[in-house]
Design a protein around this motif. Structure first.
Motif, PDB file in Angstrom:
ATOM      1  N   MET A   1       0.844  -1.215   0.000  1.00 33.60           N
ATOM      2  CA  MET A   1       0.000   0.000   0.000  1.00 33.60           C
ATOM      3  C   MET A   1       0.873   1.256   0.000  1.00 33.60           C
ATOM      4  N   ILE A   2       0.308   2.327  -0.478  1.00 36.73           N
ATOM      5  CA  ILE A   2       1.085   3.554  -0.617  1.00 36.73           C
ATOM      6  C   ILE A   2       1.592   4.094   0.725  1.00 36.73           C
ATOM      7  N   PHE A   3       2.764   4.700   0.678  1.00 35.05           N
ATOM      8  CA  PHE A   3       3.383   5.382   1.832  1.00 35.05           C
ATOM      9  C   PHE A   3       3.827   4.433   2.938  1.00 35.05           C
ATOM     10  N   GLU A   4       3.898   3.144   2.640  1.00 35.83           N
ATOM     11  CA  GLU A   4       4.257   2.162   3.658  1.00 35.83           C
ATOM     12  C   GLU A   4       5.567   2.523   4.355  1.00 35.83           C
ATOM     13  N   GLY A   5       6.621   2.619   3.522  1.00 35.59           N
ATOM     14  CA  GLY A   5       7.945   2.872   4.085  1.00 35.59           C
ATOM     15  C   GLY A   5       8.027   4.237   4.738  1.00 35.59           C
ATOM     16  N   ALA A  30      17.310  17.898  13.735  1.00 30.26           N
ATOM     17  CA  ALA A  30      17.691  16.488  13.561  1.00 30.26           C
ATOM     18  C   ALA A  30      16.500  15.685  13.038  1.00 30.26           C
ATOM     19  N   ALA A  31      15.332  15.970  13.594  1.00 29.05           N
ATOM     20  CA  ALA A  31      14.131  15.244  13.135  1.00 29.05           C
ATOM     21  C   ALA A  31      13.846  15.573  11.673  1.00 29.05           C
ATOM     22  N   LEU A  32      13.997  16.841  11.317  1.00 27.84           N
ATOM     23  CA  LEU A  32      13.707  17.225   9.933  1.00 27.84           C
ATOM     24  C   LEU A  32      14.720  16.640   8.946  1.00 27.84           C
ATOM     25  N   ARG A  33      15.942  16.419   9.441  1.00 24.32           N
ATOM     26  CA  ARG A  33      16.913  15.737   8.562  1.00 24.32           C
ATOM     27  C   ARG A  33      16.434  14.319   8.269  1.00 24.32           C
ATOM     28  N   GLU A  34      15.870  13.684   9.286  1.00 26.64           N
ATOM     29  CA  GLU A  34      15.330  12.327   9.071  1.00 26.64           C
ATOM     30  C   GLU A  34      14.134  12.361   8.123  1.00 26.64           C
ATOM     31  N   VAL A  35      13.296  13.374   8.286  1.00 20.02           N
ATOM     32  CA  VAL A  35      12.129  13.505   7.403  1.00 20.02           C
ATOM     33  C   VAL A  35      12.584  13.679   5.956  1.00 20.02           C
ATOM     34  N   LYS A  36      13.593  14.522   5.787  1.00 15.40           N
ATOM     35  CA  LYS A  36      14.118  14.791   4.447  1.00 15.40           C
ATOM     36  C   LYS A  36      14.613  13.502   3.775  1.00 15.40           C
ATOM     37  N   LEU A  37      15.396  12.735   4.536  1.00 16.29           N
ATOM     38  CA  LEU A  37      15.909  11.470   3.991  1.00 16.29           C
ATOM     39  C   LEU A  37      14.777  10.522   3.626  1.00 16.29           C
ATOM     40  N   ALA A  38      13.806  10.440   4.525  1.00 14.61           N
ATOM     41  CA  ALA A  38      12.676   9.521   4.294  1.00 14.61           C
ATOM     42  C   ALA A  38      11.917   9.925   3.029  1.00 14.61           C
ATOM     43  N   LEU A  39      11.737  11.226   2.826  1.00 13.36           N
ATOM     44  CA  LEU A  39      11.023  11.687   1.627  1.00 13.36           C
ATOM     45  C   LEU A  39      11.822  11.382   0.370  1.00 13.36           C
ATOM     46  N   LEU A  40      13.140  11.578   0.449  1.00 11.14           N
ATOM     47  CA  LEU A  40      13.963  11.290  -0.729  1.00 11.14           C
ATOM     48  C   LEU A  40      13.938   9.791  -1.031  1.00 11.14           C
ATOM     49  N   GLU A  41      13.959   8.987   0.023  1.00  9.63           N
ATOM     50  CA  GLU A  41      13.875   7.529  -0.187  1.00  9.63           C
ATOM     51  C   GLU A  41      12.523   7.130  -0.765  1.00  9.63           C
ATOM     52  N   ALA A  42      11.498   7.918  -0.459  1.00  4.26           N
ATOM     53  CA  ALA A  42      10.163   7.639  -1.017  1.00  4.26           C
ATOM     54  C   ALA A  42      10.049   8.171  -2.439  1.00  4.26           C
ATOM     55  N   ASP A  43      11.171   8.655  -2.974  1.00  2.00           N
ATOM     56  CA  ASP A  43      11.233   9.112  -4.362  1.00  2.00           C
ATOM     57  C   ASP A  43      10.452  10.406  -4.607  1.00  2.00           C
ATOM     58  N   VAL A  44      10.441  11.264  -3.615  1.00  2.00           N
ATOM     59  CA  VAL A  44       9.814  12.578  -3.807  1.00  2.00           C
ATOM     60  C   VAL A  44      10.842  13.469  -4.499  1.00  2.00           C
ATOM     61  N   ASN A  45      10.366  14.291  -5.402  1.00  2.00           N
ATOM     62  CA  ASN A  45      11.207  15.216  -6.162  1.00  2.00           C
ATOM     63  C   ASN A  45      12.108  16.029  -5.226  1.00  2.00           C
ATOM     64  N   PHE A  46      13.377  16.130  -5.584  1.00  2.00           N
ATOM     65  CA  PHE A  46      14.374  16.762  -4.714  1.00  2.00           C
ATOM     66  C   PHE A  46      14.019  18.208  -4.367  1.00  2.00           C
ATOM     67  N   LEU A 250      -2.049   3.006  -7.114  1.00  2.00           N
ATOM     68  CA  LEU A 250      -1.619   3.376  -5.773  1.00  2.00           C
ATOM     69  C   LEU A 250      -1.553   2.139  -4.876  1.00  2.00           C
ATOM     70  N   ASP A 251      -2.352   1.132  -5.238  1.00  2.00           N
ATOM     71  CA  ASP A 251      -2.351  -0.110  -4.449  1.00  2.00           C
ATOM     72  C   ASP A 251      -1.009  -0.823  -4.524  1.00  2.00           C
ATOM     73  N   GLY A 252      -0.241  -0.558  -5.585  1.00  2.00           N
ATOM     74  CA  GLY A 252       1.038  -1.254  -5.722  1.00  2.00           C
ATOM     75  C   GLY A 252       2.223  -0.351  -5.440  1.00  2.00           C
ATOM     76  N   ASP A 253       1.941   0.900  -5.093  1.00  2.00           N
ATOM     77  CA  ASP A 253       3.013   1.874  -4.916  1.00  2.00           C
ATOM     78  C   ASP A 253       3.321   2.056  -3.441  1.00  2.00           C
ATOM     79  N   ALA A 254       4.422   1.455  -2.994  1.00  2.00           N
ATOM     80  CA  ALA A 254       4.728   1.535  -1.562  1.00  2.00           C
ATOM     81  C   ALA A 254       5.397   2.859  -1.204  1.00  2.00           C
ATOM     82  N   ARG A 255       5.926   3.557  -2.209  1.00  2.00           N
ATOM     83  CA  ARG A 255       6.727   4.737  -1.878  1.00  2.00           C
ATOM     84  C   ARG A 255       5.941   6.039  -1.865  1.00  2.00           C
TER      85      ARG A 255
END
Ligand code: GDP
Length: 296
Positions: A1-5, A30-46, A250-255
C-alpha cells in the motif's frame, strides 16, 4: 500500500520527538533531517523536498512551538498541515458543465490505466445518477476499443465507437453529438497513448481538445513509475494543458513519490486515485486523508 515505508520512518521519527517533552532547535533540525531522507527515499522530487523542509523549519523553529506545552505534537501538526498543502490542500472535484453534456477527455501514456479509468469514472458518475457515454477514440492500440466495449457492457452503459479507420478527432466530435442527441450528460473520451510522449500523439490530443472543448482534461499516470510520472505530467501539461491528474496503481506503490510531488511540480491537482483493477477501485483524492495516512 502507498506510503508504507515513509509512514513507518516518519512515525518513528515523530515518536522520538514527542517522547522528549522539551525540544531544542537542534532536536527539531535532527528530526527534519530524518524527514528529508525519508522523503527522498520515497522518491519525492528533490526540489519539492527542499522547499517542504524549509517551510516546516520556518514554522517549527520558534519560541512559540518550542516553548509550548507539547512541542513534539506541535511539530507533527505542522508537518501534517504542510503535507496536506503539498498534495493540494483540499479535495479537487471534477468540473461538471452547467449545460450538459460534460465532456471529459482522458489522456496519458499507454499502460498507465487510461481505459480502465474511463470505466471506473463512468461507474462512479453513474452511481451518482449521471448518464455517461464512453467514447472509443484510441484507434491505435488494437484491443482498446474492444476493452472499452467490454467495460461498457459490464456497466450497462453505452459505448460510442466508429471502429479504427476514422480520425480520432471526428470520432470524438461525433461522440459528443451522439451524447447530445441521446440524453447522455457526461461524455468520457478514451484517447490514444504511446509508450513515450511524441509530437504526433500531442498533435492529435490538441486537435481533439480544439474540436470538443472538454470541460476536463484528466491525465492518467501510473504512480509506480515515481518521478517518471511527474515528468510525464509536466510534459503533458506544458503541451496540452491538463485540469487534473488521476494517479493509478496506488495499491502497488509503496513509496508515494509521485503522489507527493505532482501537485507541487505541475500545479495541477490529483483528482482521483486508482487503487486496484476492479471498476470500484477509484477514489476521490483527499490530501488530508493521505497526510494522515503518512503520519498515523
Ligand atoms: P491504458 O493503456 O492506459 O488504457 O491502460 P489500461 O487501462 O489498459 O491498464 C493497463 C493495466 O493496468 C491493466 O492491466 C489494468 O488492469 C491495470 N490497472 C489500471 N489501473 C490500475 C490500478 O489502479 N491498480 C492496479 N493494480 N492496476 C491497474
Amino acid at each position: 500500500m502507498i506510503f508504507e515505508g515513509l509512514a513507518e520512518k516518519l512515525q518513528g521519527t515523530f515518536d522520538k520527538l514527542r517522547g522528549k517533552g522539551k525540544l531544542s532547535e537542534e532536536d527539531v533540525k535532527a528530526a527534519l533531517r530524518e524527514v528529508k531522507l525519508a522523503l527522498l527515499e520515497a522518491d519525492v522530487n528533490f526540489r519539492v523536498v527542499k522547499n517542504f523542509i524549509k517551510d516546516i523549519e520556518e514554522r517549527a523553529i520558534g519560541q512559540e512551538v518550542l516553548e509550548s506545552l507539547t512541542p513534539g505534537q506541535q511539530v507533527v501538526k505542522i508537518v501534517n498541515e504542510e503535507l496536506t498543502e503539498l498534495m493540494g490542500g483540499t479535495q479537487s472535484k471534477l468540473t461538471l458543465a452547467s449545460n450538459p453534456p460534460t465532456v471529459i477527455m482522458l489522456v496519458g501514456l499507454q499502460g498507465a490505466g487510461k481505459t480502465t479509468t474511463v470505466g471506473k469514472l463512468a461507474k462512479n458518475l453513474h452511481n451518482k445518477g449521471r448518464r455517461p457515454l464512453l467514447v472509443a477514440a484510441d484507434i491505435y492500440r488494437p484491443a482498446a476499443i474492444k476493452q472499452l466495449q467490454v467495460l461498457g457492457e459490464r456497466l450497462e452503459q453505452p459505448v460510442f465507437t466508429m471502429g479504427d479507420k476514422q480520425d480520432p478527432v471526428d470520432i470524438a466530435k461525433a461522440g459528443v453529438s451522439h451524447a447530445e442527441s441521446n440524453g447522455r450528460d457526461v461524455v468520457i473520451i478514451d484517447t490514444a497513448g504511446r509508450l513515450h510522449i511524441d509530437e504526433k500523439l500531442m498533435g492529435e490530443l490538441k486537435n481533439i481538445k480544439k474540436a470538443v472543448k472538454p470541460h476536463e482534461i484528466l491525465l492518467v499516470v501510473d504512480s509506480m513509475t515515481g518521478q517518471d510520472a511527474v515528468n510525464v505530467a509536466e510534459n503533458f501539461d506544458d503541451a496540452l494543458g491538463v485540469d487534473g491528474v488521476v494517479l493509478t496503481k496506488l495499491d502497488g506503490d509503496a513509496r508515494g513519490g509521485a503522489a507527493l510531488s505532482i501537485r507541487e511540480v505541475t500545479g495541477k491537482p490529483i483528482k482521483f486515485s486508482g487503487i486496484g483493477e476492479k471498476l470500484d477501485d477509484l477514489e476521490p483524492f483527499h490530501p488530508d486523508r493521505m497526510a494522515s495516512r503518512i503520519l498515523g
